[in-house]
Design a protein around this motif. Sequence first.
Motif, short mmCIF file in Angstrom:
data_model
loop_
_atom_site.label_atom_id
_atom_site.label_comp_id
_atom_site.label_asym_id
_atom_site.label_seq_id
_atom_site.Cartn_x
_atom_site.Cartn_y
_atom_site.Cartn_z
N ALA A 160 -30.47 -14.51 5.64
CA ALA A 160 -30.46 -15.50 6.72
C ALA A 160 -31.83 -15.63 7.36
O ALA A 160 -32.29 -16.74 7.67
N LEU A 161 -32.49 -14.48 7.55
CA LEU A 161 -33.82 -14.50 8.17
C LEU A 161 -34.81 -15.30 7.33
O LEU A 161 -35.65 -16.03 7.87
N ALA A 162 -34.73 -15.18 6.00
CA ALA A 162 -35.68 -15.87 5.13
C ALA A 162 -35.53 -17.38 5.18
O ALA A 162 -36.47 -18.11 4.83
N VAL A 163 -34.37 -17.86 5.61
CA VAL A 163 -34.16 -19.31 5.73
C VAL A 163 -35.16 -19.92 6.70
O VAL A 163 -35.52 -21.10 6.59
N ILE A 164 -35.64 -19.11 7.65
CA ILE A 164 -36.65 -19.60 8.61
C ILE A 164 -37.84 -20.20 7.88
O ILE A 164 -38.41 -21.21 8.32
N PHE A 165 -38.22 -19.58 6.75
CA PHE A 165 -39.41 -20.03 6.01
C PHE A 165 -39.10 -21.19 5.07
O PHE A 165 -40.03 -21.77 4.48
N LEU A 166 -37.82 -21.55 4.94
CA LEU A 166 -37.45 -22.59 3.98
C LEU A 166 -36.87 -23.84 4.65
O LEU A 166 -36.40 -24.73 3.96
N THR A 167 -36.90 -23.87 5.97
CA THR A 167 -36.30 -25.02 6.67
C THR A 167 -37.29 -25.66 7.64
O THR A 167 -38.18 -24.99 8.18
N LYS A 168 -37.10 -26.95 7.85
CA LYS A 168 -37.87 -27.67 8.86
C LYS A 168 -37.10 -27.76 10.17
O LYS A 168 -37.69 -28.06 11.21
N SER A 169 -35.81 -27.49 10.11
CA SER A 169 -34.95 -27.67 11.28
C SER A 169 -35.15 -26.54 12.29
O SER A 169 -34.94 -25.37 11.98
N GLU A 170 -35.54 -26.90 13.51
CA GLU A 170 -35.69 -25.89 14.56
C GLU A 170 -34.33 -25.30 14.93
O GLU A 170 -34.23 -24.12 15.27
N ASN A 171 -33.30 -26.14 14.84
CA ASN A 171 -31.95 -25.68 15.12
C ASN A 171 -31.55 -24.58 14.14
O ASN A 171 -31.01 -23.54 14.52
N TYR A 192 -37.20 -18.29 -4.79
CA TYR A 192 -36.28 -19.38 -5.05
C TYR A 192 -36.78 -20.67 -4.39
O TYR A 192 -36.76 -21.75 -5.00
N GLY A 193 -37.23 -20.56 -3.15
CA GLY A 193 -37.73 -21.72 -2.45
C GLY A 193 -38.94 -22.34 -3.12
O GLY A 193 -39.09 -23.56 -3.18
N LYS A 194 -39.79 -21.48 -3.67
CA LYS A 194 -41.02 -21.94 -4.32
C LYS A 194 -40.72 -22.62 -5.66
O LYS A 194 -41.31 -23.65 -5.99
N LEU A 195 -39.79 -22.06 -6.43
CA LEU A 195 -39.57 -22.52 -7.79
C LEU A 195 -38.50 -23.60 -7.91
O LEU A 195 -38.59 -24.48 -8.79
N PHE A 196 -37.47 -23.53 -7.06
CA PHE A 196 -36.31 -24.38 -7.30
C PHE A 196 -36.01 -25.39 -6.20
O PHE A 196 -35.22 -26.32 -6.42
N MET A 197 -36.60 -25.23 -5.03
CA MET A 197 -36.29 -26.16 -3.93
C MET A 197 -37.32 -27.30 -3.91
O MET A 197 -38.52 -27.05 -3.79
N LYS A 198 -36.83 -28.52 -4.05
CA LYS A 198 -37.72 -29.67 -4.07
C LYS A 198 -38.16 -30.05 -2.65
O LYS A 198 -39.24 -30.60 -2.45
N GLU A 199 -37.31 -29.78 -1.70
CA GLU A 199 -37.67 -30.04 -0.30
C GLU A 199 -37.00 -29.01 0.59
O GLU A 199 -36.05 -28.33 0.18
N LYS A 200 -37.52 -28.85 1.80
CA LYS A 200 -36.98 -27.84 2.71
C LYS A 200 -35.60 -28.24 3.21
O LYS A 200 -35.23 -29.42 3.20
#
Length: 478
Positions: A365-376, A469-477
């Motif tokens: 859950a903590l790592a999601v901070i680095f993969l999202t644009k949403s402040e919420n 995973y975010g670097k290799l497979f996520m096209k957008e945050k």
Amino acid sequence: MPKYEQQVNEILEAIGGEENIDKVTHCVTRLRLALHDESKVDVDKLEAIDIVKGSFSTSGQFQIIIGQGTVDQVYRDLIEMTDIGESSKQDVKDASAQKMNPFQRAIKTLADIFIPILPAIVTAGLLLGLNNILAGEGIFGFISDELADQSIIDVYPQWSGLADMIFVIAHAAFAFLPALIGWSAVKRFGGSDLLGIVLGLILVHPDLLSAWEYAGAVEDGNVPVWNLFGFDVEAIGYQGQVLPVLFASLLLAKIELALRKRVPDAIQMLVVAPVALLVTGLVTFILIGPITFALGNGITAGFLWLFDMAPAIGGLLYGILYAPLVVTGMHHVFLAVDLQLTGSGDGTFLWPILALSNIAQGSAALAVIFLTKSENLKGLSSTSAVSAYLGVTEPAMFGVNIRYKFPFVIAIMSSATAATFISLNQVLAASVGVGGLPAILSILPGDMPAFFVGMLIAFFMPIILMLIYGKLFMKEKL
């Protein structure tokens, strides 16, 4: 005018309208709803509302994560704007239970019994962990070989009195565990909770042979017995046992309720409790106790065999399964196994895996901070991660990880890896404690180094895998 009028209207529209709500209440962070038809919920529409941080369904309840403080005002606005009316948590539980199948109801019953006694068990576990640090051998093993077999009180004997006092305070909850379970179980089954306490105390009466001494007494051939009309009944206690008091509590409650319906009010005090306790006690010592004692020991022996013969497989399987068990609510079953293991053995190898699973869910859950644009979402990720690190994983799991799927899978992979490592190193916890970072206090001193390595795996592996995973497979945050 309600403060969150617009958001409440949006929530109502997303969950199928006011008419789809049977009962509603709230806890510290979530609205808890018993809905008539959960298929009417538009989850995407619901979670797009600015104050909604996630949603999930469990045990017949649909829960909407709002956040501490805000949820209280949202609930008041919801009640003010609708004709639903206020409900207690029990009202919502009862309404939700009607939608469950028999298996789900059985799991819910176990949860209802064990959750109320968890504060006492966890507190006792933490204090017992403190005692383990003071009295456990091997605490200085990393310093020198000469100190490897010594404890803190061996090196500093002036602390021994304090360690003994802490042990008495901490061990009471485990020594009288049947009394705690009896109180909660009889209350859950509708009987008098005071009689439940008395029943539990009967099962650990000092005149009985302690369950911890039973194996030795059998070996020596001197198990004490009562002779009842030519039949020998073993006079043994059930210290540290879970199943005997659970089944005995069910019987006690049923007898008490049946008597209260039939015995006149004027003589209920003279008849109901004495007869209920006497009949339950006799049936328990003659029938329920021996059968469930053997069953409980058999379950314990099965887990011991698996983790002794194939620790890597046992650790891997439990590490994979624990988080999905939380989703279904079935993890409460294993609390009973943990208590059985700590009560009748040298410690539990299951509970340390639980602690690592919680840490892994928190890190994912903590790592999601680095993969999202949403402040919420960043706010939800950080607060739910802290909660998971302190032993409460539901906000992280349901609010973040399951919602986006891949964090949940990565957390399970990491938990399984860490669990396999500590199982291979035969890590044991002396007691059930706080299932997160503070868990190390409950680990046997000699096993703390291996468990610490497991904690590092559970903490960092999800973060690293999430970033990859975010670097290799996520096209957008997110």
